[in-house]
Scaffold this motif. Structure first.
Motif, PDB file in Angstrom:
ATOM      1  N   GLY A 114       0.805  -1.217   0.000  1.00 25.36           N
ATOM      2  CA  GLY A 114       0.000   0.000   0.000  1.00 25.36           C
ATOM      3  C   GLY A 114       0.839   1.269   0.000  1.00 25.36           C
ATOM      4  N   ARG A 115       2.146   1.136   0.256  1.00 27.40           N
ATOM      5  CA  ARG A 115       3.024   2.300   0.321  1.00 27.40           C
ATOM      6  C   ARG A 115       3.943   2.345  -0.902  1.00 27.40           C
ATOM      7  NH1 ARG A 115       3.657   4.760   5.040  1.00 27.40           N
ATOM      8  NH2 ARG A 115       5.801   5.333   4.587  1.00 27.40           N
ATOM      9  N   ALA A 116       4.342   3.548  -1.267  1.00 28.46           N
ATOM     10  CA  ALA A 116       5.271   3.714  -2.382  1.00 28.46           C
ATOM     11  C   ALA A 116       6.655   3.241  -1.956  1.00 28.46           C
ATOM     12  CB  ALA A 116       5.331   5.184  -2.776  1.00 28.46           C
ATOM     13  N   SER A 117       7.348   2.609  -2.882  1.00 28.20           N
ATOM     14  CA  SER A 117       8.711   2.147  -2.641  1.00 28.20           C
ATOM     15  C   SER A 117       9.495   2.253  -3.943  1.00 28.20           C
ATOM     16  CB  SER A 117       8.700   0.694  -2.159  1.00 28.20           C
ATOM     17  OG  SER A 117       9.994   0.146  -2.253  1.00 28.20           O
ATOM     18  N   GLU A 166      -8.995  -4.297  -1.422  1.00 25.63           N
ATOM     19  CA  GLU A 166      -8.918  -5.579  -0.716  1.00 25.63           C
ATOM     20  C   GLU A 166      -8.671  -6.724  -1.701  1.00 25.63           C
ATOM     21  OE1 GLU A 166      -8.735  -7.901   2.629  1.00 25.63           O
ATOM     22  OE2 GLU A 166      -8.975  -5.738   2.592  1.00 25.63           O
ATOM     23  N   GLU A 167      -9.347  -6.667  -2.830  1.00 26.49           N
ATOM     24  CA  GLU A 167      -9.189  -7.717  -3.848  1.00 26.49           C
ATOM     25  C   GLU A 167      -7.754  -7.724  -4.385  1.00 26.49           C
ATOM     26  OE1 GLU A 167     -10.917  -8.893  -8.263  1.00 26.49           O
ATOM     27  OE2 GLU A 167     -11.975  -7.386  -7.079  1.00 26.49           O
ATOM     28  N   ARG A 168      -7.209  -6.542  -4.649  1.00 26.50           N
ATOM     29  CA  ARG A 168      -5.835  -6.447  -5.153  1.00 26.50           C
ATOM     30  C   ARG A 168      -4.846  -6.974  -4.110  1.00 26.50           C
ATOM     31  NH1 ARG A 168      -2.061  -7.119  -8.431  1.00 26.50           N
ATOM     32  NH2 ARG A 168      -0.466  -5.532  -8.595  1.00 26.50           N
ATOM     33  N   ARG A 169      -5.106  -6.697  -2.837  1.00 27.65           N
ATOM     34  CA  ARG A 169      -4.228  -7.204  -1.771  1.00 27.65           C
ATOM     35  C   ARG A 169      -4.211  -8.736  -1.766  1.00 27.65           C
ATOM     36  NH1 ARG A 169      -2.957  -3.064   1.852  1.00 27.65           N
ATOM     37  NH2 ARG A 169      -4.269  -1.246   1.625  1.00 27.65           N
ATOM     38  N   ARG A 170      -5.393  -9.330  -1.921  1.00 29.43           N
ATOM     39  CA  ARG A 170      -5.472 -10.801  -1.953  1.00 29.43           C
ATOM     40  C   ARG A 170      -4.711 -11.361  -3.162  1.00 29.43           C
ATOM     41  NH1 ARG A 170      -9.420 -11.111   1.929  1.00 29.43           N
ATOM     42  NH2 ARG A 170     -11.428 -10.218   1.447  1.00 29.43           N
ATOM     43  N   ASP A 171      -4.846 -10.696  -4.308  1.00 23.50           N
ATOM     44  CA  ASP A 171      -4.120 -11.128  -5.513  1.00 23.50           C
ATOM     45  C   ASP A 171      -2.610 -11.066  -5.286  1.00 23.50           C
ATOM     46  OD1 ASP A 171      -6.511 -11.540  -6.802  1.00 23.50           O
ATOM     47  OD2 ASP A 171      -6.413  -9.682  -7.990  1.00 23.50           O
ATOM     48  N   VAL A 172      -2.160  -9.998  -4.628  1.00 20.29           N
ATOM     49  CA  VAL A 172      -0.723  -9.851  -4.356  1.00 20.29           C
ATOM     50  C   VAL A 172      -0.248 -10.972  -3.434  1.00 20.29           C
ATOM     51  CG1 VAL A 172       1.014  -8.389  -3.233  1.00 20.29           C
ATOM     52  CG2 VAL A 172      -0.641  -7.371  -4.799  1.00 20.29           C
ATOM     53  N   LYS A 180       5.858 -14.241   5.145  1.00 24.19           N
ATOM     54  CA  LYS A 180       4.837 -13.902   6.149  1.00 24.19           C
ATOM     55  C   LYS A 180       4.886 -12.414   6.493  1.00 24.19           C
ATOM     56  CE  LYS A 180       4.059 -18.239   8.552  1.00 24.19           C
ATOM     57  NZ  LYS A 180       4.967 -19.209   9.106  1.00 24.19           N
ATOM     58  N   ARG A 181       6.111 -11.888   6.670  1.00 26.56           N
ATOM     59  CA  ARG A 181       6.247 -10.451   6.982  1.00 26.56           C
ATOM     60  C   ARG A 181       5.696  -9.600   5.839  1.00 26.56           C
ATOM     61  NH1 ARG A 181      11.301 -12.067   9.170  1.00 26.56           N
ATOM     62  NH2 ARG A 181      12.396 -11.405   7.300  1.00 26.56           N
ATOM     63  N   LYS A 182       6.016  -9.997   4.600  1.00 31.47           N
ATOM     64  CA  LYS A 182       5.539  -9.236   3.440  1.00 31.47           C
ATOM     65  C   LYS A 182       4.027  -9.326   3.315  1.00 31.47           C
ATOM     66  CE  LYS A 182       6.647  -6.672  -0.064  1.00 31.47           C
ATOM     67  NZ  LYS A 182       7.443  -5.464   0.064  1.00 31.47           N
ATOM     68  N   GLU A 183       3.449 -10.512   3.576  1.00 29.45           N
ATOM     69  CA  GLU A 183       1.997 -10.675   3.526  1.00 29.45           C
ATOM     70  C   GLU A 183       1.322  -9.748   4.529  1.00 29.45           C
ATOM     71  OE1 GLU A 183       0.270 -14.589   3.917  1.00 29.45           O
ATOM     72  OE2 GLU A 183       1.738 -15.414   2.502  1.00 29.45           O
ATOM     73  N   ALA A 184       1.879  -9.678   5.741  1.00 23.84           N
ATOM     74  CA  ALA A 184       1.302  -8.802   6.763  1.00 23.84           C
ATOM     75  C   ALA A 184       1.371  -7.345   6.312  1.00 23.84           C
ATOM     76  CB  ALA A 184       2.055  -8.992   8.088  1.00 23.84           C
ATOM     77  N   GLU A 185       2.478  -6.983   5.671  1.00 25.17           N
ATOM     78  CA  GLU A 185       2.639  -5.614   5.165  1.00 25.17           C
ATOM     79  C   GLU A 185       1.624  -5.319   4.064  1.00 25.17           C
ATOM     80  OE1 GLU A 185       6.148  -3.212   2.833  1.00 25.17           O
ATOM     81  OE2 GLU A 185       6.768  -4.839   4.172  1.00 25.17           O
TER      82      GLU A 185
END
Length: 195
Positions: free
Chosen positions: A40-43, A117-123, A186-191
């Motif tokens: 969700g954040r720019a990187s 939310e849908e895009r997050r699940r896809d990621v 797991k850390r990336k999924e939480a992020e």
């Protein structure tokens, strides 16, 4: 991880080093793919996979411009050569990141919209797919190592006990590398799922 029994046996020392290097490389590749995964954040790492045709050579954006994130929802690109602004902009639009770059002729601004939310699940699905690919890569290294150990034992260069201990070491190394990747995932999924 404790020092491997393989590292102490001259016939196995090179094999151990090679297996360790190849497994570490798989983990490093996985880690770099995680860095370029959109959250969700720019990187600045979001653009790592984008290559721009620069005088016939596909070149990463980070080598052609200064990439920064002055705000949580904005990526700023300042090309070293202002004449390539349009090429960078086209490459970003052609990527599958879904960004809409805006330029003033010298600087490219990329607003990073919040993820649905849908895009997050896809990621997260994509992350798990990439994790499985890299698990398989590590397991393939293990298989190659076990094959080499069997050949050494067959050629009587190591004893059966040494072969058995070395195979256990290879399995421990494999488990350790896979565990590292799973923790990173797991850390990336939480992020990614964090709103």
């Amino acid at each position: 991880m404790a020092v491997s029994a393989m590292a102490g046996i001259p016939a196995l020392k090179d094999l151990y080093g090679d297996l360790k290097r190849r497994m570490d490389q798989a983990v490093a590749t996985f880690q770099s793919q995680l860095g370029s995964t959109r959250t969700g954040r720019a990187s600045a790492h979001m653009l790592d996979a984008i290559k721009v045709d620069y005088y016939g050579t596909p070149t990463p954006v980070s080598q052609m411009a200064q990439v920064s994130t002055p705000e949580a929802q904005l990526i700023l690109i300042q090309p070293y050569d202002p004449s390539i602004v349009k090429e960078i902009e086209k490459a970003i639009q052609a990527s599958d990141l879904g960004f809409n770059p805006q330029t003033d002729g010298k600087i490219i601004r990329i607003p990073v919209p919040p993820m649905t939310e849908e895009r997050r699940r896809d990621v997260v699905k994509h992350l798990n797919k990439v994790l499985e690919e890299h698990r398989t890569a590590v397991r393939n290294v293990r298989r190659d190592g076990n094959d080499a150990l069997k050949k050494l034992a067959k050629d009587k260069k190591i004893s059966e006990d040494e072969e058995k201990r070395a195979m256990e070491d290879v399995q421990k190394m494999t488990d350790e590398e896979i565990r590292k990747m799973e923790e990173m995932c797991k850390r990336k999924e939480a992020e990614v799922m964090q709103v």
